[in-house]
Design a protein around this motif. Structure first.
Motif: not given
Length: 392
Positions: A18-41
């Motif tokens: 989905m990130g590639r389809q929307a022209n988002l970079s690896e860092f965009h996807i990583a930031t989404i995963m990492s930030s939500s994980a921080l809040i989850f923790a």
């Protein structure tokens, strides 16, 4: 746990595509995963304390409701992006905010589910009880990728929207079928300590930290795999999502097999399981690093699944066993948050390493598991030495 695990595995299998389809970079996807994980923790630790006061069932219902609403909002943000209404930074912010809000509420699910399982099980059956909860997650990891691969042909967002229905069904099941347990406080834990005196000790934090490392390595692999299949094998985003889904399914099948045949039947002690699981994880990631074909990547995922099937239940049981009564509440909360803690560190580190060499995240995961293996072996020897001194 089954419903939310299906949702998480669907999201992880499709997110890079989905990130590639929307022209988002690896860092965009990583930031989404990492930030939500921080809040989850953070949320997991907060909800762990709330669950003991408000009751496990009520907290579980809150978590499932939040998961359903959050998944709908997250999928809708992607839809707006795919339609071209927003893009670039605006799309990234919309995804980041919706996913973070979802994590705030859905983080109530793991501590209430694990806490419920521990509360209704005898101390001697603790590993088996925790394993049953994680087995539900493994079944979800088997169903989720296949489920995503089946529906992704109707669009990358079709699997995500359908998850909302699944988690609402789980909400109804919990509401009408799960018995209510009386609220507990920190002085009424039903999990007594073993082998250590009732005074605070640093030993359980070694196992908690090891759990974090296990999930950090897994997060690095999951962050990398979709992009790797696109860049190394030249697959399209939809094809990559299907192949990643199958690879994750292979891992989940072997993990579930180990849990049903070894862990839940207590054929090995938690100490032996840890000693086997962590080297297996290191080997699995090393195979992924050297892969040159899909067959080799699936072998690596299968080996990794063998290790994961034993790693978390044994590390979680050790952490809650080798601790003082006064630490029970905090250690249980930390254990349920280790997945999120690993996903805080893993994705951004994988994104950075991926820019250097697309296979480097696999090598880093292998090295991390090798280091953790050594630390656990040293810790277990120290515990054995300490127990022998205390024996009459």
């Amino acid at each position: 746990m089954l419903a939310t695990s299906v949702g998480q595995s669907v999201m992880l299998a499709t997110l890079p595509s989905m990130g590639r389809q929307a022209n988002l970079s690896e860092f965009h996807i990583a930031t989404i995963m990492s930030s939500s994980a921080l809040i989850f923790a953070i949320g997991t630790n907060v909800w762990s304390r709330i669950a003991r006061r408000a009751g496990f069932k009520r907290t579980l219902l809150i978590g499932l409701a939040g998961y359903s609403a959050g998944t709908f909002a997250f999928a809708s943000a992607w839809m707006v992006g795919f339609s071209g209404i927003i893009s670039g930074t605006n799309l990234f912010l919309a995804l980041l905010i919706s996913r973070s809000l979802q994590s705030t509420i859905m983080s109530a699910t793991p501590p209430s589910a694990v806490g419920y399982a521990v509360a209704i099980s005898a101390p001697a059956l603790r590993v088996s009880a925790i394993s049953k909860v994680t087995s539900a997650s493994n079944v979800g990891q088997i169903i989720g990728p296949a489920y995503a691969g089946l529906l992704v042909g109707f669009g990358l967002l079709a699997p995500l929207y359908s998850i909302v229905v699944l988690t609402l069904l789980a909400f109804a099941l919990v509401l009408y079928k799960l018995p209510v347990l009386p609220p507990q406080n920190s002085t009424e834990q039903k999990v007594p300590t073993v082998a250590l005196e009732d005074k605070p000790t640093r030993v359980p934090y070694v196992f908690v930290a090891s759990c974090v490392c296990v999930f950090a390595a897994m997060a690095m692999m999951q962050q990398t795999m979709g992009f790797f299949f696109i860049d190394f094998y030249g697959k399209s985003p939809v094809e990559a999502a299907r192949l990643v889904g199958f690879a994750m399914m292979v891992s989940a099948v072997t993990s579930l097999t180990v849990q049903f045949t070894i862990v839940q039947r207590a054929r090995l002690s938690k100490e032996i399981m840890m000693s086997l699981a962590l080297p297996l994880l290191s080997l699995g990631y090393l195979i992924l690093y050297f892969q040159q074909s899909f067959a080799v990547s699936y072998i690596g995922m299968a080996v990794m699944g063998l290790g994961m099937g034993m790693a978390y239940p044994s590390l979680a049981a050790a952490a809650t066993t080798y601790c003082a009564k006064s630490q029970q509440s905090s250690i249980t909360g930390l254990i349920t948050a280790t997945t999120a803690m690993g996903y805080i560190v893993g994705p951004p580190l994988a994104a950075f390493l991926y820019q250097q060499n697309i296979a480097l995240p696999f090598a880093a995961s292998s090295a991390l598991m090798a280091i953790v293996s050594i630390v656990i072996l040293i810790t277990l020897k120290q515990i054995k030495r300490s127990n022998s001194r205390q024996s009459p």
